[in-house]
Design a protein around this motif. Sequence first.
Motif, mmCIF file in Angstrom:
data_model
loop_
_atom_site.group_PDB
_atom_site.id
_atom_site.type_symbol
_atom_site.label_atom_id
_atom_site.label_comp_id
_atom_site.label_asym_id
_atom_site.label_seq_id
_atom_site.Cartn_x
_atom_site.Cartn_y
_atom_site.Cartn_z
ATOM 1 N N UNK A 184 0.821 -1.218 0.000
ATOM 2 C CA UNK A 184 0.000 0.000 0.000
ATOM 3 C C UNK A 184 0.852 1.264 0.000
ATOM 4 N N UNK A 185 2.174 1.101 0.034
ATOM 5 C CA UNK A 185 3.065 2.259 0.031
ATOM 6 C C UNK A 185 3.892 2.277 -1.249
ATOM 7 N N UNK A 186 4.075 3.485 -1.797
ATOM 8 C CA UNK A 186 4.772 3.610 -3.072
ATOM 9 C C UNK A 186 5.812 4.722 -3.012
ATOM 10 N N UNK A 187 6.960 4.461 -3.620
ATOM 11 C CA UNK A 187 8.061 5.429 -3.668
ATOM 12 C C UNK A 187 7.794 6.399 -4.816
ATOM 13 N N UNK A 195 1.566 6.631 1.179
ATOM 14 C CA UNK A 195 0.471 5.665 1.292
ATOM 15 C C UNK A 195 -0.515 5.876 0.157
ATOM 16 N N UNK A 196 -0.744 4.846 -0.637
ATOM 17 C CA UNK A 196 -1.715 4.930 -1.729
ATOM 18 C C UNK A 196 -3.114 5.201 -1.192
ATOM 19 N N UNK A 223 3.260 6.880 -14.553
ATOM 20 C CA UNK A 223 2.489 5.734 -15.038
ATOM 21 C C UNK A 223 2.368 4.641 -13.979
ATOM 22 N N UNK A 224 3.487 4.324 -13.329
ATOM 23 C CA UNK A 224 3.467 3.268 -12.311
ATOM 24 C C UNK A 224 2.600 3.655 -11.113
ATOM 25 N N UNK A 228 -0.957 1.922 -9.873
ATOM 26 C CA UNK A 228 -1.092 1.400 -8.515
ATOM 27 C C UNK A 228 -2.251 2.078 -7.787
ATOM 28 N N UNK A 229 -2.398 3.381 -8.009
ATOM 29 C CA UNK A 229 -3.473 4.150 -7.383
ATOM 30 C C UNK A 229 -4.841 3.661 -7.863
ATOM 31 N N UNK A 230 -4.977 3.462 -9.174
ATOM 32 C CA UNK A 230 -6.245 2.991 -9.738
ATOM 33 C C UNK A 230 -6.571 1.583 -9.267
#
Length: 233
Positions: A184-187, A195-196, A223-224, A228-230
Motif C-alpha cells: 500500500x506504500x509507493x516510492x 500511502x496509496x 504511469x506506475x 497502482x493508485x487505480x
Amino acid sequence: MDYQIAVCDDVMEDARYLASAVKQWAREQKVSVNIETFPSAESFLFHYEEKKDYDILLLDVEMKSISGIELAKQIRSGNHRVEIIFTTSHFELAGEGYEVDALHYLIKPIAEAKLMEVLSKAAQKLSAEPPSLVISCNGETVKLLEPDILYMESFLHYVVVHTQSTEYKLKENLSALEGKLSGDFYRTHRSYLVSLKHIRKISRTAVWLDCGAELPLARGKYDDVNRAFIARN
C-alpha cells in the motif's frame, strides 16, 4: 504471531499465576509471547514511556495509588489498539471502566480456562487489525498502524514519518522502512514514500494527499503510481 503482554498486579501471587496461565495459553495456541509483570501502575507507566507496543494488558482494578481503571484511561488517551483485560476481587467493580473499551472483566480467583478463553478472544481481535510498523524514536518503541501513516520523508540519515496525529523523526534508511511495509506504500520520489490509501489526486509532477499535503512525483514515476493508485481504489 508474537504477542507482547503485560501483567500489572500489586499482589505478587496473582501476578505469578496470571503470567503462568498466559504461558500455558501460548503453548496450547502455539504462539510466542513476551510477558512482563509490574507490581504497580507507576512502575508500568515508567516502563511504558519507552515501550508502547503491548498487545494485551492484564490490569488489576484495585491497585494502590493509581487503580487499574485510572491506568487504563491514561493508556487509552494515546493507544486505542491494545486489548485491556481487567482483573478484580470484587464483583461489584466489574461494571466500572467500560469507557476505556475493556475487552473483559475477570473475577478473582480466576479460572485458567476462562482466562484462556478471553486471551483467545483478544488474539482474534488483534489478528483482524491492519498491518503495522514498529519504530524506535527518542528512546521509545512505538507501533504504528499502516492506515495511520500518511507518508515518509527522508533527510540525509533521518526519516520523518508523518501520521494522521503526529510526526516521528528517526535515524533510519527510507529503503529499509519500505521493506517493512505492505504494497500500500509507493516510492513517488527518492525522498518520499507515500500511502496509496491517502492519495487523492495525481499529476505528472505531484501527488496530493487527503491531509492537504502536496508531494513531488519523480519523472518517469507517473504511469506506475497512477496504475497502482487505480488498482488500489
